[in-house]
Design a protein around this motif. Sequence first.
Motif, short mmCIF file in Angstrom:
data_model
loop_
_atom_site.label_atom_id
_atom_site.label_comp_id
_atom_site.label_asym_id
_atom_site.label_seq_id
_atom_site.Cartn_x
_atom_site.Cartn_y
_atom_site.Cartn_z
N VAL A 7 -3.47 -93.89 -41.64
CA VAL A 7 -4.21 -95.14 -41.23
C VAL A 7 -4.89 -95.79 -42.40
O VAL A 7 -4.67 -97.07 -42.48
N LEU A 8 -5.95 -95.13 -43.04
CA LEU A 8 -6.69 -95.65 -43.98
C LEU A 8 -5.71 -96.11 -45.30
O LEU A 8 -5.82 -97.09 -46.03
N GLU A 9 -4.78 -95.24 -45.59
CA GLU A 9 -3.77 -95.41 -46.71
C GLU A 9 -3.16 -96.66 -46.31
O GLU A 9 -2.94 -97.56 -47.30
N ASP A 10 -2.48 -96.92 -45.42
CA ASP A 10 -1.85 -98.17 -44.80
C ASP A 10 -2.87 -99.44 -44.95
O ASP A 10 -2.26 -100.35 -45.59
N TYR A 11 -3.95 -99.24 -44.54
CA TYR A 11 -4.93 -100.34 -44.68
C TYR A 11 -4.96 -100.69 -46.16
O TYR A 11 -5.01 -101.82 -46.39
N ILE A 12 -5.23 -99.54 -47.10
CA ILE A 12 -5.54 -99.97 -48.35
C ILE A 12 -4.35 -100.94 -48.94
O ILE A 12 -4.29 -101.54 -49.92
N ALA A 13 -3.19 -100.22 -48.79
CA ALA A 13 -2.04 -100.85 -49.32
C ALA A 13 -1.85 -102.10 -48.57
O ALA A 13 -1.72 -103.35 -49.39
N ASP A 14 -2.37 -102.61 -47.41
CA ASP A 14 -2.25 -103.90 -46.49
C ASP A 14 -3.15 -104.90 -47.36
O ASP A 14 -2.98 -106.20 -47.50
N GLN A 15 -4.28 -104.19 -47.81
CA GLN A 15 -5.31 -105.10 -48.41
C GLN A 15 -5.14 -105.34 -49.89
O GLN A 15 -6.07 -105.89 -50.50
N SER A 16 -4.12 -104.74 -50.61
CA SER A 16 -3.62 -104.99 -52.08
C SER A 16 -2.72 -105.93 -52.00
O SER A 16 -1.89 -106.41 -51.10
N GLU A 17 -2.21 -106.18 -53.03
CA GLU A 17 -1.30 -107.04 -53.59
C GLU A 17 0.09 -106.44 -53.06
O GLU A 17 0.42 -105.39 -52.99
N SER A 18 0.70 -107.65 -52.58
CA SER A 18 2.10 -107.06 -51.73
C SER A 18 3.03 -106.50 -52.82
O SER A 18 2.97 -107.01 -53.89
N GLU A 19 3.86 -105.71 -52.38
CA GLU A 19 5.02 -105.06 -53.35
C GLU A 19 5.89 -106.43 -53.61
O GLU A 19 6.41 -106.99 -52.59
N PRO A 20 6.26 -106.53 -54.78
CA PRO A 20 7.43 -107.35 -54.93
C PRO A 20 8.73 -107.10 -54.19
O PRO A 20 9.14 -106.00 -54.22
#
Length: 213
Positions: A7-20
């Motif tokens: 859940v935390l890993e997903d949150y970190i990814a979501d709050q970072s730049e989107s994947e091209p």
Amino acid sequence: MHFLSQVLEDYIADQSESEPTLLSELTKETHLKVIQPRMITGHFQGRVLSMLSKIIRPKTILEIGTYTGYSALCLAEGLQTDGQLHTIDVNEELNSMQRRYFDRSAYGTQIVQHTGDALDIIPTLDMCFDLVFIDAEKKYYDSYFEAALKKSTSGSIILSDNVLWSGKVVAPLNEKDKATKVLLAYNKKLKEDPRVETVLLPIRDGLTLSRVL
């Protein structure tokens, strides 16, 4: 091994730049067609590599271990307009897939592929590198590092991936586990090596950042 909850890993990814989009497509094709797709760099670490490259603004990048080309594309995002990225892999079977995505990106003409043993190829490259990314056979990490160091100058950055090795570096050591032994020695060396200053970042499976002095 997950060091943080999913859940935390997903949150970190979501709050970072989107994947091209191009990299998202590469991820999907890798999972569909290539053995061991978990080896791909992935969204969050890819954005970290991209950001580091953009901060460094390298003219020359060396990547040891191409796989399907995801990390190369991320690192290329920070290249100077007249810069080059040289990426080396032993697996010839992935060349065409790598090139197809390289050429679809804005950096296709700047990415040079090499197939073969990195320890044979690196000495033939007539340049020094501002940024190096090591992500290949763990048993050769020390040799890769030494080869890269010979092609670096003061201020060059050497990144080493998978240095936490799914947490095995802090677990009871299995004497038959050669890869973990190698990484334990490698991590210790980077910490103590007077030629570099090093910080180990707890990103994904561990990413060491070493600055050449």
